[in-house]
Scaffold this motif. Structure first.
Motif, PDB file in Angstrom:
ATOM      1  N   THR A  47       0.860  -1.088  -0.125  1.00 30.62           N
ATOM      2  CA  THR A  47       0.159   0.012   0.125  1.00 30.62           C
ATOM      3  C   THR A  47       0.922   1.232  -0.257  1.00 30.62           C
ATOM      4  O   THR A  47       0.341   2.422   0.083  1.00 30.62           O
ATOM      5  N   LEU A  78      -4.220   7.118  18.743  1.00 23.38           N
ATOM      6  CA  LEU A  78      -4.134   5.885  19.371  1.00 23.38           C
ATOM      7  C   LEU A  78      -3.227   5.255  20.019  1.00 23.38           C
ATOM      8  O   LEU A  78      -2.977   4.908  21.216  1.00 23.38           O
ATOM      9  N   GLN A 130      -5.504  -5.489   6.941  1.00 25.08           N
ATOM     10  CA  GLN A 130      -6.274  -5.769   5.599  1.00 25.08           C
ATOM     11  C   GLN A 130      -5.719  -5.217   4.552  1.00 25.08           C
ATOM     12  O   GLN A 130      -5.807  -5.503   3.460  1.00 25.08           O
ATOM     13  N   TRP A 131      -4.415  -4.636   4.903  1.00 25.87           N
ATOM     14  CA  TRP A 131      -3.566  -3.770   3.990  1.00 25.87           C
ATOM     15  C   TRP A 131      -2.376  -4.668   3.812  1.00 25.87           C
ATOM     16  O   TRP A 131      -1.355  -4.269   2.991  1.00 25.87           O
ATOM     17  N   TRP A 185      -1.534   7.818   1.887  1.00 22.93           N
ATOM     18  CA  TRP A 185      -2.618   7.969   2.910  1.00 22.93           C
ATOM     19  C   TRP A 185      -2.643   9.474   3.317  1.00 22.93           C
ATOM     20  O   TRP A 185      -1.583  10.257   3.642  1.00 22.93           O
ATOM     21  N   ALA A 245      -6.742  -2.286  12.469  1.00 30.83           N
ATOM     22  CA  ALA A 245      -7.452  -1.701  11.219  1.00 30.83           C
ATOM     23  C   ALA A 245      -6.041  -1.577  10.301  1.00 30.83           C
ATOM     24  O   ALA A 245      -6.089  -0.566   9.508  1.00 30.83           O
ATOM     25  N   THR A 246      -5.101  -2.497  10.381  1.00 31.43           N
ATOM     26  CA  THR A 246      -3.961  -2.495   9.475  1.00 31.43           C
ATOM     27  C   THR A 246      -3.683  -3.776   8.444  1.00 31.43           C
ATOM     28  O   THR A 246      -3.448  -3.619   7.280  1.00 31.43           O
ATOM     29  N   SER A 256       7.401  -1.030   6.458  1.00 28.74           N
ATOM     30  CA  SER A 256       6.261  -1.955   6.344  1.00 28.74           C
ATOM     31  C   SER A 256       6.183  -3.307   7.248  1.00 28.74           C
ATOM     32  O   SER A 256       6.953  -3.680   7.625  1.00 28.74           O
ATOM     33  N   ALA A 257       5.033  -3.716   7.462  1.00 26.54           N
ATOM     34  CA  ALA A 257       4.732  -4.816   8.299  1.00 26.54           C
ATOM     35  C   ALA A 257       5.497  -5.845   7.546  1.00 26.54           C
ATOM     36  O   ALA A 257       5.904  -6.837   8.369  1.00 26.54           O
TER      37      ALA A 257
HETATM   38  C1  LIG Z   1      -6.768   2.426   8.773  1.00 29.27           C
HETATM   39  S1  LIG Z   1      -5.275   2.921   9.202  1.00 29.27           S
HETATM   40  C2  LIG Z   1      -5.211   2.427  10.631  1.00 29.27           C
HETATM   41  C3  LIG Z   1      -4.167   3.282  11.662  1.00 29.27           C
HETATM   42  C4  LIG Z   1      -4.407   3.306  13.302  1.00 29.27           C
HETATM   43  N1  LIG Z   1      -3.967   1.654  13.428  1.00 29.27           N
HETATM   44  C5  LIG Z   1      -5.626   3.394  13.774  1.00 29.27           C
HETATM   45  O1  LIG Z   1      -6.422   2.511  14.143  1.00 29.27           O
HETATM   46  O2  LIG Z   1      -6.236   4.557  13.463  1.00 29.27           O
HETATM   47  C6  LIG Z   1      -4.052   1.769   8.468  1.00 29.27           C
HETATM   48  C7  LIG Z   1      -2.828   2.133   8.575  1.00 29.27           C
HETATM   49  O3  LIG Z   1      -2.044   0.984   8.116  1.00 29.27           O
HETATM   50  C8  LIG Z   1      -0.835   1.570   7.553  1.00 29.27           C
HETATM   51  N2  LIG Z   1      -0.276   0.397   6.734  1.00 29.27           N
HETATM   52  C9  LIG Z   1      -1.043   0.088   5.233  1.00 29.27           C
HETATM   53  N3  LIG Z   1      -0.200  -0.767   4.948  1.00 29.27           N
HETATM   54  C10 LIG Z   1       0.903  -1.234   5.657  1.00 29.27           C
HETATM   55  C11 LIG Z   1       1.957  -1.962   5.783  1.00 29.27           C
HETATM   56  N4  LIG Z   1       2.071  -2.951   4.299  1.00 29.27           N
HETATM   57  N5  LIG Z   1       2.765  -1.946   6.476  1.00 29.27           N
HETATM   58  C12 LIG Z   1       2.705  -1.030   7.672  1.00 29.27           C
HETATM   59  N6  LIG Z   1       1.713  -0.007   7.692  1.00 29.27           N
HETATM   60  C13 LIG Z   1       0.855  -0.094   6.726  1.00 29.27           C
HETATM   61  C14 LIG Z   1      -1.254   2.592   6.906  1.00 29.27           C
HETATM   62  O4  LIG Z   1      -0.103   3.730   6.296  1.00 29.27           O
HETATM   63  C15 LIG Z   1      -2.142   3.375   7.893  1.00 29.27           C
HETATM   64  O5  LIG Z   1      -1.488   4.271   8.738  1.00 29.27           O
END
Ligand SMILES: C[S@@+](CC[C@H](N)C(=O)[O-])C[C@H]1O[C@@H](n2cnc3c(N)ncnc32)[C@H](O)[C@@H]1O
Length: 291
Positions: free
Chosen positions: A23, A69, A133-134, A28, A130-131, A110-111
């Protein structure tokens, strides 16, 4: 501990892609994401309510986003070292602004590439809200995250499970009849990497003796914008699932997509006197390693 099956097929049975585009290529927007921060914060609070530990030394928030958070974790455990990890420089930029006291260590990774042992200490609490899923390959990553926990350490995750809800189904339908349907498809697939609750339960029970998995459907009441103003569900998904779709379109194509999609949302989620009812299902999982 028996590691979870290491020979998952490229696409595991409940449709979780095991790999896919990351992603980080679609920026974002912390401001758009913050529009519904009250509603988005509730599942985090519900998840953390099941994290039963008094004095963790190291707490990691993986996919920490704009940081509000994560700073809440620092308030709950004032003596803990707190690390917030995210792949988005924009989200981390906002987090650093909010963290005036420099309380949290913000890490850009990245994760998929993040090394859970990289901080030099074992993790007591690993939260990811909430992460995942990405993160298409997260079923493969979870075992190594759990292995990095201290004895009695806790892994706590929450993912949206609303991909068959009208908000997402209609997005797919509008995309399918769009002239650039093929270009839109990867973006639509990207935020769907979520397994069924029983898949998370089976995976975690193989790795940890204490596991709690549940689903909640929130009945969010979003403020009803007057006709002519953007539909609130459109504003919600603009901060998340719609991003990769809009990201591939030119400005005029984007406008048309949004107009068609919003018309469908208006029927599926009518504006009423009290607002717009937006049911939203989420899956939670908490696992504690042997003490
Ligand atoms: C929907 S937001 C959730 C943010 C926070 N945890 C919350 O609950 O408000 C998703 C976050 O995941 C991060 N993200 C997306 N793909 C990622 C990846 N592969 N590795 C790390 N972070 C990622 C995005 O940058 C974003 O900040």
């Amino acid at each position: 501990m028996t590691p979870f099956s290491t020979d998952l097929p490229a696409s595991v049975p409940d449709g979780v892609p095991d790999s896919g585009p990351r992603t980080t290529d679609a920026a974002w927007d912390p401001r758009q994401y913050a529009v519904f921060s009250g509603h988005r914060g509730r599942p985090f609070a519900d998840l953390l309510a099941r994290v039963d530990t008094d004095a963790p030394e190291l707490v990691v928030d993986l996919g920490c986003g704009p940081g509000e958070l994560t700073l809440g974790l620092a308030e709950r455990w004032p003596d803990a070292r707190i690390i917030g990890v995210d792949s988005s420089p924009d989200m981390l930029g906002r987090a650093r602004e909010l963290d005036r006291a420099g309380r949290v260590e913000w890490v850009e990774a990245s994760a998929e590439d993040w090394d859970p042992t990289g901080s030099g200490a074992s993790i007591d609490v690993l939260v990811t809200n909430a992460t995942l899923q990405w993160v298409p390959g997260h079923l493969r990553l979870i075992p190594s995250w759990i292995e990095s926990l201290t004895p009695g350490g806790i892994f706590a995750m929450q993912v949206p499970s609303n991909f068959d809800a009208p908000s997402h189904r209609l997005m797919r339908e509008v995309a399918a009849r769009h002239p650039r349907a093929a270009d839109l498809q990867p973006g639509l697939d990207r935020a769907r990497a979520v397994a069924r609750p029983e898949t998370y339960a089976a995976l975690l029970l193989d790795l940890a003796p204490e596991v709690d998995v549940w689903q909640t459907t929130y009945q969010h009441v979003l403020p009803a914008a007057p006709d002519g103003d953007p539909h609130p569900v459109l504003e919600w998904v603009r901060g998340t699932g719609l991003r990769p779709v809009l990201g591939v379109l030119e400005a005029d194509e984007r406008e048309r997509f949004v107009r068609d999609y919003e018309r469908e949302l208006d029927t599926a989620y009518p504006r009423r006197s009290f607002g717009v009812l937006f049911p939203f299902t989420r899956t939670f999982a908490v696992a504690r390693t042997p003490r």
